[in-house]
Structure formats: C-alpha cells, structure tokens
Write a protein that holds these residues in place. Sequence first.
Motif, PDB file in Angstrom:
ATOM      1  N   UNK A 190      -5.722  -5.695  14.565  1.00  0.00           N
ATOM      2  CA  UNK A 190      -5.588  -4.679  13.533  1.00  0.00           C
ATOM      3  C   UNK A 190      -6.955  -4.080  13.240  1.00  0.00           C
ATOM      4  N   UNK A 191      -7.260  -3.038  13.966  1.00  0.00           N
ATOM      5  CA  UNK A 191      -8.523  -2.334  13.806  1.00  0.00           C
ATOM      6  C   UNK A 191      -8.476  -1.521  12.519  1.00  0.00           C
ATOM      7  N   UNK A 192      -9.477  -1.686  11.674  1.00  0.00           N
ATOM      8  CA  UNK A 192      -9.521  -0.952  10.419  1.00  0.00           C
ATOM      9  C   UNK A 192      -9.567   0.553  10.596  1.00  0.00           C
ATOM     10  N   UNK A 193      -9.901   1.005  11.801  1.00  0.00           N
ATOM     11  CA  UNK A 193      -9.940   2.440  12.088  1.00  0.00           C
ATOM     12  C   UNK A 193      -8.640   2.938  12.706  1.00  0.00           C
ATOM     13  N   UNK A 194      -7.639   2.066  12.799  1.00  0.00           N
ATOM     14  CA  UNK A 194      -6.359   2.488  13.359  1.00  0.00           C
ATOM     15  C   UNK A 194      -5.764   3.608  12.517  1.00  0.00           C
ATOM     16  N   UNK A 195      -5.014   4.469  13.150  1.00  0.00           N
ATOM     17  CA  UNK A 195      -4.327   5.561  12.464  1.00  0.00           C
ATOM     18  C   UNK A 195      -2.983   5.050  11.970  1.00  0.00           C
ATOM     19  N   UNK A 196      -2.712   5.238  10.691  1.00  0.00           N
ATOM     20  CA  UNK A 196      -1.470   4.782  10.080  1.00  0.00           C
ATOM     21  C   UNK A 196      -0.411   5.869  10.233  1.00  0.00           C
ATOM     22  N   UNK A 197       0.657   5.568  10.983  1.00  0.00           N
ATOM     23  CA  UNK A 197       1.769   6.512  11.106  1.00  0.00           C
ATOM     24  C   UNK A 197       2.533   6.478   9.788  1.00  0.00           C
ATOM     25  N   UNK A 198       2.317   7.497   8.995  1.00  0.00           N
ATOM     26  CA  UNK A 198       2.631   7.447   7.567  1.00  0.00           C
ATOM     27  C   UNK A 198       3.860   8.279   7.215  1.00  0.00           C
ATOM     28  N   UNK A 199       4.819   7.655   6.510  1.00  0.00           N
ATOM     29  CA  UNK A 199       6.013   8.371   6.062  1.00  0.00           C
ATOM     30  C   UNK A 199       5.969   8.696   4.572  1.00  0.00           C
ATOM     31  N   UNK A 200       5.143   7.975   3.813  1.00  0.00           N
ATOM     32  CA  UNK A 200       5.096   8.140   2.369  1.00  0.00           C
ATOM     33  C   UNK A 200       5.928   7.127   1.618  1.00  0.00           C
ATOM     34  N   UNK A 201       6.696   6.303   2.344  1.00  0.00           N
ATOM     35  CA  UNK A 201       7.533   5.299   1.714  1.00  0.00           C
ATOM     36  C   UNK A 201       6.776   4.032   1.368  1.00  0.00           C
ATOM     37  N   UNK A 202       7.503   3.051   0.846  1.00  0.00           N
ATOM     38  CA  UNK A 202       6.899   1.806   0.382  1.00  0.00           C
ATOM     39  C   UNK A 202       6.140   1.101   1.504  1.00  0.00           C
ATOM     40  N   UNK A 203       6.740   0.995   2.684  1.00  0.00           N
ATOM     41  CA  UNK A 203       6.158   0.181   3.751  1.00  0.00           C
ATOM     42  C   UNK A 203       4.850   0.770   4.276  1.00  0.00           C
ATOM     43  N   UNK A 204       4.859   2.059   4.606  1.00  0.00           N
ATOM     44  CA  UNK A 204       3.640   2.661   5.139  1.00  0.00           C
ATOM     45  C   UNK A 204       2.574   2.818   4.058  1.00  0.00           C
ATOM     46  N   UNK A 205       2.992   2.995   2.807  1.00  0.00           N
ATOM     47  CA  UNK A 205       2.018   3.089   1.716  1.00  0.00           C
ATOM     48  C   UNK A 205       1.371   1.734   1.460  1.00  0.00           C
ATOM     49  N   UNK A 206       2.170   0.674   1.464  1.00  0.00           N
ATOM     50  CA  UNK A 206       1.602  -0.664   1.318  1.00  0.00           C
ATOM     51  C   UNK A 206       0.611  -0.936   2.449  1.00  0.00           C
ATOM     52  N   UNK A 207       0.960  -0.563   3.650  1.00  0.00           N
ATOM     53  CA  UNK A 207       0.057  -0.757   4.790  1.00  0.00           C
ATOM     54  C   UNK A 207      -1.260  -0.014   4.576  1.00  0.00           C
ATOM     55  N   UNK A 208      -1.184   1.187   4.028  1.00  0.00           N
ATOM     56  CA  UNK A 208      -2.403   1.964   3.808  1.00  0.00           C
ATOM     57  C   UNK A 208      -3.330   1.285   2.808  1.00  0.00           C
ATOM     58  N   UNK A 209      -2.784   0.521   1.874  1.00  0.00           N
ATOM     59  CA  UNK A 209      -3.656  -0.164   0.911  1.00  0.00           C
ATOM     60  C   UNK A 209      -4.528  -1.215   1.591  1.00  0.00           C
ATOM     61  N   UNK A 210      -4.130  -1.679   2.769  1.00  0.00           N
ATOM     62  CA  UNK A 210      -4.944  -2.635   3.515  1.00  0.00           C
ATOM     63  C   UNK A 210      -5.916  -1.929   4.464  1.00  0.00           C
ATOM     64  N   UNK A 211      -5.615  -0.678   4.805  1.00  0.00           N
ATOM     65  CA  UNK A 211      -6.472   0.071   5.719  1.00  0.00           C
ATOM     66  C   UNK A 211      -7.393   1.043   4.985  1.00  0.00           C
ATOM     67  N   UNK A 212      -7.111   1.301   3.724  1.00  0.00           N
ATOM     68  CA  UNK A 212      -7.940   2.097   2.831  1.00  0.00           C
ATOM     69  C   UNK A 212      -8.288   3.473   3.383  1.00  0.00           C
ATOM     70  N   UNK A 213      -9.412   3.613   4.083  1.00  0.00           N
ATOM     71  CA  UNK A 213      -9.905   4.929   4.481  1.00  0.00           C
ATOM     72  C   UNK A 213      -9.361   5.412   5.816  1.00  0.00           C
ATOM     73  N   UNK A 214      -8.495   4.655   6.453  1.00  0.00           N
ATOM     74  CA  UNK A 214      -7.975   5.058   7.758  1.00  0.00           C
ATOM     75  C   UNK A 214      -7.134   6.328   7.648  1.00  0.00           C
ATOM     76  N   UNK A 215      -7.147   7.114   8.694  1.00  0.00           N
ATOM     77  CA  UNK A 215      -6.377   8.359   8.732  1.00  0.00           C
ATOM     78  C   UNK A 215      -4.881   8.064   8.648  1.00  0.00           C
ATOM     79  N   UNK A 216      -4.186   8.881   7.859  1.00  0.00           N
ATOM     80  CA  UNK A 216      -2.727   8.836   7.785  1.00  0.00           C
ATOM     81  C   UNK A 216      -2.182  10.018   8.575  1.00  0.00           C
ATOM     82  N   UNK A 217      -1.270   9.745   9.487  1.00  0.00           N
ATOM     83  CA  UNK A 217      -0.687  10.789  10.325  1.00  0.00           C
ATOM     84  C   UNK A 217       0.814  10.821  10.119  1.00  0.00           C
TER      85      UNK A 217
END
Length: 581
Positions: A190-217
């Motif tokens: 789990x590279x902190x620079x990984x791009x988060x495939x983001x839907x805006x829902x609970x699961x992808x948003x929770x994931x973003x809280x662990x990746x913080x500054x990573x790009x959301x796509x």
Amino acid sequence: MTGSFRLLVADPAARTLETDTGTWVVAGIDVSSIEKVLRDATSIAEVKRDLPSVTEDAIAVNVENDSGRTVHAYRSVTGGHRLYWTETNGEFVLADHFRNALAEVPVEARTVSDEVIIDHLLFRAPVGATGFVEEVDGVEQGEWRTWHLDSGETTSERVGTLSTQTETPPSRAPAAIESTYDDLMATDGFDGDSINLYSGGVDSTLTQTFFEDSTMLNAGVGSEEYAYEVEYAREGADHFDAPFEQEMIPEAAVLEHLEDSIDATGSPSCPLQVLMVNEALRQYSGRRYVMAVGADSIFGNTPIKGPRYADWASPLLNTPISRSLARYGPGPVGGFVEWMDELDAQFDRPVDDADSYAHQYATYSNPDYAKRLFDPSLVDERLAAQTEYVTERVPLDPSHSRFARQTECRHMNLVFGHRVGARWRQLAMAYGNTLTNPFETQSMIETSLSVPAERRFVSGPRHLYDVSAKHHLKQLLRERLPAYPIEQPKGAGVLPYQRYLRSGPLSSAFETYAPPSFVPSDERESIIEGSGRQSWNVLTYAIWRDRILENADLPRLSTTEERTWTVPGRSASRSSSESAT
C-alpha cells in the motif's frame, strides 16, 4: 510429456528471485515478507508450511531448477491475484492474466460448457478458479499445486483457509478495522502515493483518510441518471485537501468502452461499473491504484435490512394471520407481509439450497432465469458448488442462528463468487498498472469474521428503529472524518443499462452482437429490450464471443513478459526472452 514450460507475466509489480529452492516469481501485498520466507527456506516443504502466514493477497510460482521439470504454484486464500494454466502443442503455459492464457489456445479448440455459462449468469464468473473455456484452468484460492512436467503428474493441496478463532465484540469492531488498516498501510503493498479510485461513498472515503494527500480519481458517464453519482464524488472529495480528478465518458461512447473493457480482460465478466473503472485505469501506465471494493461483502450492504426485520418478526410470520394479511391486506401492506413471509421461509432452508436466503441475494441474475435456459438440476448443482467452494475456505459455525448462518454464507458467496476486485486487477494489469484492495486481504476479511455475524452486517436489536448496514465502517469514518455525512443517501453506483438497451447507446448492440445460442427464440425479444440484469450478462457474453472467444488472432497483452524453460528430453537449457520483472 510436456516439451516446455512458459510463464507469462502481465503484472508490472511481479518480482523474480533466485533461492536455494529454485527460481521464484511472486506478486502481491507485502512482497518483502514473502521474499523473506522464500530466501530463508531450505526446502519446498518449508515454503509450503510458512508462506500462507505472510500472504495477504499474493501468488507465487516456483521452478525448482533449470530443467523446468517441476513447477509449483501458490495462490493466497483471498485477494485479486490470479493464475491460469493451459497445455497446448506440447507446451505447458502458466499466466497471471486470463486473456494471455486464452490466447495460447487455438481458436478451434476453445469450448465453453453449459456449467460455465450458468456460472456467468449467476455469479459473473465460473465457480472456483477455472477459466471461461474448458482448456484453461486456474489455481484455486488457498491452493498449492505442483506439476511434474516430465511425468505428467499433477498434485494439489489446500494450504489456506480463513480463521474465525478470534472474537471481537461489536463495540470494538471499528477499532479493530482501523488497526488492521494501519497494519496494511505499513506493508509495501500500500504505497501512500497510490491513486484512490474514489466514488465518494463510505468505503472509498474511509480509505482516503488513511492515504490523506493521495490523488482521488473518479470516472463517470455523461448520462442524466448518473449525474447524482458524479456530484456525490465531488462533494466527498471536498472533505480532503488532496488532488481530485474526474474522467467522463460520453454516453454515445458506452458500447465502445464496453468493448474496450472486454478486450482488456479477455473475459465476459463485467460488473455494471466496468466502463468507469476501465476509463480510470487506462489513462496511464506505470501507476499504482487502490480501490475499496468489497467492503459491502464483508461488513453488510443495504439489502440486509429487510431480512433482519423478517428474522426478528419470525414468530408472527408464515402463520394464518400473516398469510391472510398477505392475501387480503391493502396493496403495500399485503406485499410487504408476503415479502416478509418469503424471507422467513428462505432462512429455514439449508444454505446450499437454491431457494435459501444465502443464494437469493448472492446471485447476479435470478436463478429462475437460468433454469429457463438450462436444466434446472444443473443450475441447482452450480449453486451448491458455489456454496461448497465457499465453505471449504470459510468454516461456518453450525451453532450460529439461522440469520447469522444464512447472512454469513450469503456475504462470503459475494466475496468468493463475484470476486469483483480480481476483475479490476486484470483491467489494471492490461494497461501496465497495479491495483490493491484493502477489503480483499486476508487480515481484513478475518477481522470481519471475528465480529459475531448477528451484529456484523447490520446494527442490532437495540437499534430496531434505526437499522443500519455497514455500521462498523460508518462508525469508524465518523470518528476519523466527523464532517462526512455518513447517513446521506447514495445512488446505486450503476448505469441505467435498461434505458441504454431500450433506447440509448446499446439499443443496436444486439444487431452488432447477436444473442448467444443458449438464449431460445422466445426469450430473445425480452433480452434485447433489457429485461433485468440477465440482459447485461447476455450482452457481455455476446461481445466476448465475437471479439475474444472466436478471435483466431487474439494477441497477448502488450504488457506481457515471458520466461521459458525447456524440459529434458529435448534440451536441458533454459531460455529467457525477457525478465519477468
């Protein structure tokens, strides 16, 4: 006797290492821990014993020496990494991507069984690990397989099952999930620079809280019905001080993008979100992505609410009073009571029964539709085979209540049946990218299994008037990102495929791709007009048949690298056209 062994690797993150036990090609999460086991081992037996304890989601292939006589392959019990094999023209081929394995089979030799078609309709993929054609097979989850290529002998051993020994009180579940996520983030998967495939829902948003500054796509389709999903993702991204990108597909290009997705995977198995995921993954190569798919399958999804009520109300259901209400009550009341009676009856059936609750919501298309096309007993056999495959890997506690037993089996059917994350990995690899998924790792699934099933998927009796699915993840997100409205309504996240088929960009698709022969003439009109999800599965099969299955010039993926060993009897040398790393 097989004359040679060829290993086809499409995963750009795969690593090759030479050890005392031979040459290894490995890929997965926490590869550093896997490599340590392989380097420390003095025998294959030691590897077989120790490897499962360090694999979250991984594959490993071993060639014992330069002769290539003996090949070992391992696949972890969970995760999206796959291994397929085929034998053709005196060669044994092992591949980490289905299209590459299929391309090795001459077009005239590719055969599709009724069982595979039924599995495609029910689960969107063959039960277990087999390919879509009889000539391509796969390593099962939690399996160690050995091929002795000079003798033709093959052995298989189960080396991985999920543990359900630890018990986490429901009140501690959010903390346990957070701890598991933290541990995963500490691995090299789990590279902190990984791009988060983001839907805006609970699961992808929770994931973003662990990746913080990573790009959301986020990717979407320019359809009116999908506009809510597009805005939903934008609003979710506003909670983070991180880059947000959005890719949009014109509605008129839907068929083209569906064709492109099927070409990339070499498979007819296409969840409805495939267009958007494919668009997100194909933009660049050499990227690392993370996708929080499958959280619903281990922590509960919305359709569990009604069944929870039905189980609580069981003493009042399937009684003369309830049957009278169902028959004579006002429309909405009668329909609701009838539904509750039906759910109650489904809970009383064995979990491997086609009419049990465990199967009613774990299948993609209605089993009754498959039974109109094929022998009903064969459909029941495929449902039972799916349950058997699941229960071999997840021991279900017979002491569970009927609700816990049925819902746990249902959710594990989703994990091991639909295997959506594995499809997204195949897409990513086709474009030279890597993709990891925290909710398909062994540690995260075992964390979910540690929470009693009665309280794992839906909030308990103390929340009778506020029943919530996936409530443990929502609670954790509330703690980590208080500003996020966890109870806001969310769209289905899928395309308006019925309109597409009836009057939209897919309305002429069945003119280009004729319905398959397994659809009888009296069913074709309803399929063409878009009769439920089965129409989508029939269409994706028809596209796959014409573009992939019957394509005599099906090429390998351009990202593929090959390694070849020649078995003694022809030559004792090993050739390598390219490195597998």
